[in-house]
Enzyme design. Structure first.
Site, PDB file in Angstrom:
ATOM      1  N   TYR A 111      24.415  -0.520  -4.283  1.00  0.00           N
ATOM      2  CA  TYR A 111      23.297  -0.261  -5.190  1.00  0.00           C
ATOM      3  C   TYR A 111      22.021  -0.283  -4.354  1.00  0.00           C
ATOM      4  O   TYR A 111      21.481  -1.341  -4.048  1.00  0.00           O
ATOM      5  CB  TYR A 111      23.255  -1.317  -6.300  1.00  0.00           C
ATOM      6  CG  TYR A 111      22.058  -1.223  -7.212  1.00  0.00           C
ATOM      7  CD1 TYR A 111      21.659   0.013  -7.719  1.00  0.00           C
ATOM      8  CD2 TYR A 111      21.334  -2.357  -7.561  1.00  0.00           C
ATOM      9  CE1 TYR A 111      20.548   0.102  -8.551  1.00  0.00           C
ATOM     10  CE2 TYR A 111      20.231  -2.273  -8.390  1.00  0.00           C
ATOM     11  CZ  TYR A 111      19.842  -1.040  -8.880  1.00  0.00           C
ATOM     12  OH  TYR A 111      18.744  -0.945  -9.699  1.00  0.00           O
ATOM     13  N   ASP A 152      25.176   3.788  -6.800  1.00  0.00           N
ATOM     14  CA  ASP A 152      23.863   4.303  -7.177  1.00  0.00           C
ATOM     15  C   ASP A 152      23.003   4.257  -5.920  1.00  0.00           C
ATOM     16  O   ASP A 152      22.530   3.203  -5.521  1.00  0.00           O
ATOM     17  CB  ASP A 152      23.277   3.435  -8.295  1.00  0.00           C
ATOM     18  CG  ASP A 152      21.866   3.838  -8.680  1.00  0.00           C
ATOM     19  OD1 ASP A 152      21.331   4.802  -8.088  1.00  0.00           O
ATOM     20  OD2 ASP A 152      21.284   3.183  -9.565  1.00  0.00           O
TER      21      ASP A 152
END
Length: 265
Positions: A111, A152
């Protein structure tokens, strides 16, 4: 059967647990990388997920960040945290290894920092994090084993990956330095799984909650699966489960998955 590897920024796993369980039953991924679980390890709803046949490893953080790996294959090893900054306490990186008939598969769930506002310390932190990821990838690629960086990335790689690119030129997700750092990863020999199968524009993985972005399809593609040569050689299919964004109380991100012609041990 191919192995299906998926990534999803679930935006609070406890708030979305019913959605997550429904999607796991529908999509039947073998390995899942979750981001923004937004809870400590002890609070992760592992029992419900384990009941579906998954092994669960988490690297949580109260209220913010947090990543998790779910796998129907047993983990041979796991490790949390990205090397290169001992003072970085953010829960943003979790690595797992599973055994295949032909060797092993290494998955890195990540992330990346958002980096906004650009004029603050958040943007240099993002670029430094990406530099650390580049060094990690260089070392891992030397082993010549199947490797997937999934998560992400908070990076819009190309103008075709965002609605109205002109509006994003000074945003941390689309600034030139950000995209150059992402291209440096690809320059190592990693393959953007989606772009290996299609150049189609308008394929997004995130839609803001504001201004009817989902209804107008004004989205971004910021969730990616990057494959080492040994993994990309086995790539069979890629998909974005955008329909999940229409569910009640959804995450602002949707799952992305790739099927690899690999066999579990």
């Amino acid at each position: 059967m191919p192995i299906r590897v998926a990534t999803w920024n679930v935006n609070s796993v406890r708030q979305r647990i019913d959605l997550l369980l429904s999607w796991l039953k529908e999509c039947q991924p073998d390995i899942v990388c979750l981001q923004e679980i937004k809870c400590v390890d002890e609070a992760f709803p592992r029992l419900e997920i384990e009941a579906l046949g998954y092994n669960v490893v988490t690297h949580g953080q109260k209220t913010f960040n947090g990543v998790a790996l779910l796998s129907k294959l047993r983990f041979d090893e796991t490790k949390s945290g990205l090397a290169g900054d001992d003072e970085d306490a953010h829960a943003r990186f979790l690595e797992g290894v599973v055994t295949l008939k032909s060797g092993v598969l290494r998955i890195a769930c990540l992330y990346l920092p958002n980096g906004n506002p650009v004029g603050t310390e958040k943007y240099p932190y993002k670029l430094k994090w990406m530099s650390r990821l580049l060094e990690y990838s260089k070392e891992r690629l030397k082993t010549e084993e199947p490797l997937i960086l999934a998560g992400d990335f908070n990076v819009i790689p190309h103008a075709r990956d965002v609605h109205n690119p002109a509006a994003w030129t000074e945003d941390a997700l689309f600034k030139a330095e950000t995209r150059e750092s992402f291209q440096s990863l690809l320059g190592l020999g990693l393959t953007d799984a989606l772009r290996a199968v299609t150049d189609e524009p308008g394929l997004y993985t995130f839609w803001d909650y504001q201004a009817g972005a989902w209804q107008k399809n004004q989205g971004l593609r910021i969730d990616h699966l990057l494959l080492s040569p040994q993994a990309s050689d086995k790539l069979a299919n890629v998909g974005i489960d955008s329909y999940v964004r229409a569910w009640e109380k959804p995450s602002d991100h949707v799952p992305v998955w790739a099927d690899l012609d690999l066999e579990a041990a």
